[in-house]
Design a protein around this motif. Structure first.
Motif, PDB file in Angstrom:
ATOM      1  N   PRO A   8       0.837  -1.214   0.000  1.00 54.42           N
ATOM      2  CA  PRO A   8       0.000   0.000   0.000  1.00 54.42           C
ATOM      3  C   PRO A   8       0.869   1.259   0.000  1.00 54.42           C
ATOM      4  N   LEU A   9       0.362   2.293  -0.634  1.00 51.78           N
ATOM      5  CA  LEU A   9       1.143   3.533  -0.796  1.00 51.78           C
ATOM      6  C   LEU A   9       1.628   4.102   0.541  1.00 51.78           C
ATOM      7  N   ALA A  48       2.732   8.873  -7.858  1.00 55.67           N
ATOM      8  CA  ALA A  48       1.869   8.858  -6.662  1.00 55.67           C
ATOM      9  C   ALA A  48       2.646   9.362  -5.440  1.00 55.67           C
ATOM     10  N   LEU A  49       3.892   8.942  -5.315  1.00 55.87           N
ATOM     11  CA  LEU A  49       4.687   9.398  -4.156  1.00 55.87           C
ATOM     12  C   LEU A  49       4.985  10.884  -4.239  1.00 55.87           C
ATOM     13  N   ARG A  50       5.266  11.367  -5.446  1.00 58.88           N
ATOM     14  CA  ARG A  50       5.518  12.815  -5.598  1.00 58.88           C
ATOM     15  C   ARG A  50       4.290  13.604  -5.137  1.00 58.88           C
ATOM     16  N   LEU A  51       3.105  13.158  -5.586  1.00 60.09           N
ATOM     17  CA  LEU A  51       1.875  13.844  -5.188  1.00 60.09           C
ATOM     18  C   LEU A  51       1.674  13.745  -3.673  1.00 60.09           C
TER      19      LEU A  51
ATOM     20  N   ILE B  91      -3.446   8.643  -1.676  1.00 62.46           N
ATOM     21  CA  ILE B  91      -2.527   9.787  -1.673  1.00 62.46           C
ATOM     22  C   ILE B  91      -3.070  10.892  -0.764  1.00 62.46           C
ATOM     23  N   GLY B  92      -4.393  10.937  -0.655  1.00 66.02           N
ATOM     24  CA  GLY B  92      -5.028  11.999   0.127  1.00 66.02           C
ATOM     25  C   GLY B  92      -5.505  13.136  -0.759  1.00 66.02           C
ATOM     26  N   LEU B  93      -5.588  12.859  -2.061  1.00 66.54           N
ATOM     27  CA  LEU B  93      -6.037  13.898  -3.003  1.00 66.54           C
ATOM     28  C   LEU B  93      -7.545  13.861  -3.257  1.00 66.54           C
TER      29      LEU B  93
END
Ligand code: SF4
Lengths: 222, 135
Positions: A8-9, A48-51, B91-93
């Protein structure tokens, strides 16, 4: 092939957060085929990590690279330059790839981005099934090419249990009964009588219970 | 909440047969339009890159599933959008920033409604929190 799925992220973000510069390293073989760690997955995870970090006001520089295989030094060395430029490597390979990197790059922390799951096949696009347990002593000839150790939920070696129902395993209606498959196949091959031979309990000393295994091919060692 | 004078950025990915721009369609926002030969070109990475480039919302317009010229394009697009929506939540977006609609190019009223609905939604969820609007 070895299958796996990306962690998971949030878990990945927690792993890489302590570092300022991180290399996401993909593997272009098994994990690419199961959509866990090839070039595309590296790009998506990096984005995704950058965001994620931007949203949380954190600065983590993310570099990307995918090599053909992370379990062979010849390919790993292609990552040497980028490994040196970054504070840590997030590997999207299987557990073997992660450890191969750790051996090769003594000064770089190597973090796993994938949960390695099983040795399997691509049954159909997007569906992967477990087929082999890597027990170290293959008996597939006896079972018509269907492994009861891996595919029978109870690892039965001498025929089905009482829970086999209309070709399905009692653990769930979507799982084929391995023994039904074995019997059907042996019938088709005209070898059903082979199953009359008693198969003794499995000797697990050739598997992980014998400690970490090593494969040595003397003719390839100089 | 969108402040007075702020113009949200909306990126629209569309297949050739699902969209035609009409005057005033993008009233109240800045639009970035990406034409795709087929909706199956809707890839996770393109959608995420749009948000990295500053999109506040991303709209994917594809033909109705039974009308897709390449049979599975619209289905693939829907599955990928679903996956990226979940990733945006992680991501939380807010996955609500991304949506897919089945449209035909001549449905200008429906298209206008989609844009206006998206603007209303943005008013609730706010602009892209991963992008510095003052840069
Ligand atoms: S139903 Fe078949 S696969 Fe399931 S445990 Fe019994 S023999 Fe094994």
């Amino acid at each position: 092939m070895i299958t796996g799925s990306q962690k998971p992220l949030k878990e990945i973000a927690t792993l890489v957060e302590p570092y300022e510069r991180i290399l996401i390293l993909g593997c272009g073989t098994c994990v690419k085929t199961c959509f866990a760690g090839g070039e595309d997955e590296v790009a998506v995870l990096a984005s995704a990590l950058r965001l994620y970090f931007k949203k949380n006001y954190k600065m983590v520089a993310i570099d990307e690279l995918t090599i053909e295989r992370q379990c062979e030094n010849e390919f790993i060395q292609e990552a040497s330059f980028k490994a040196g430029q970054n504070d840590a490597i997030l590997s999207l390979a299987c557990g073997a790839g992660v450890q191969a990197l750790a051996k090769r790059f003594a000064k770089s922390p190597v973090l796993p981005g994938v949960n390695t799951t099983f040795i399997g096949i691509q049954e159909s696009p997007g569906i992967f099934t477990e087929e082999c347990s890597g027990c170290g002593n293959c008996g597939l000839a006896v079972f018509g090419g269907i492994c009861p150790l891996t595919r029978c939920s109870k690892k039965l070696l001498n025929g089905p249990c009482g829970g086999s129902c209309r070709g399905k395993c009692e653990i769930d209606a979507d799982t084929d009964c391995a023994w039904q498959l074995i019997i059907d196949r042996m019938t088709l091959l005209g070898q059903l009588d082979n199953l009359a031979t008693y198969i003794p309990p499995k000797n697990w000393s050739t598997s992980l219970s014998g400690g970490p295994r090593k494969l040595i091919r003397e003719d390839h060692i100089i | 909440m969108i402040q007075a004078g702020q113009q949200p950025k909306i990126t629209v990915f569309h297949c050739l047969n699902s969209f035609r721009e009409t005057p005033q369609l993008f009233e109240g926002c800045q639009a970035n339009i990406v034409k795709m030969a087929c909706s199956s070109m809707t890839q996770d990475i393109y959608l995420l890159k749009a948000f990295e480039a500053g999109a506040d919302a991303v709209i994917v317009l594809v033909c109705p599933e039974q009308a897709c010229r390449y049979a599975e394009g619209s289905i693939r697009a829907k599955k990928r959008v679903t996956r990226v929506k979940a990733l945006l939540d992680e991501i939380g977006l807010d996955g609500e920033r991304l949506s897919l609609f089945n449209t035909m190019a001549e449905e200008s009223v429906a298209l206008r409604h989609i844009i206006q609905t998206t603007l209303v939604k943005l008013d609730t969820i706010g602009l892209n929190p991963a992008f510095n609007h003052y840069n």
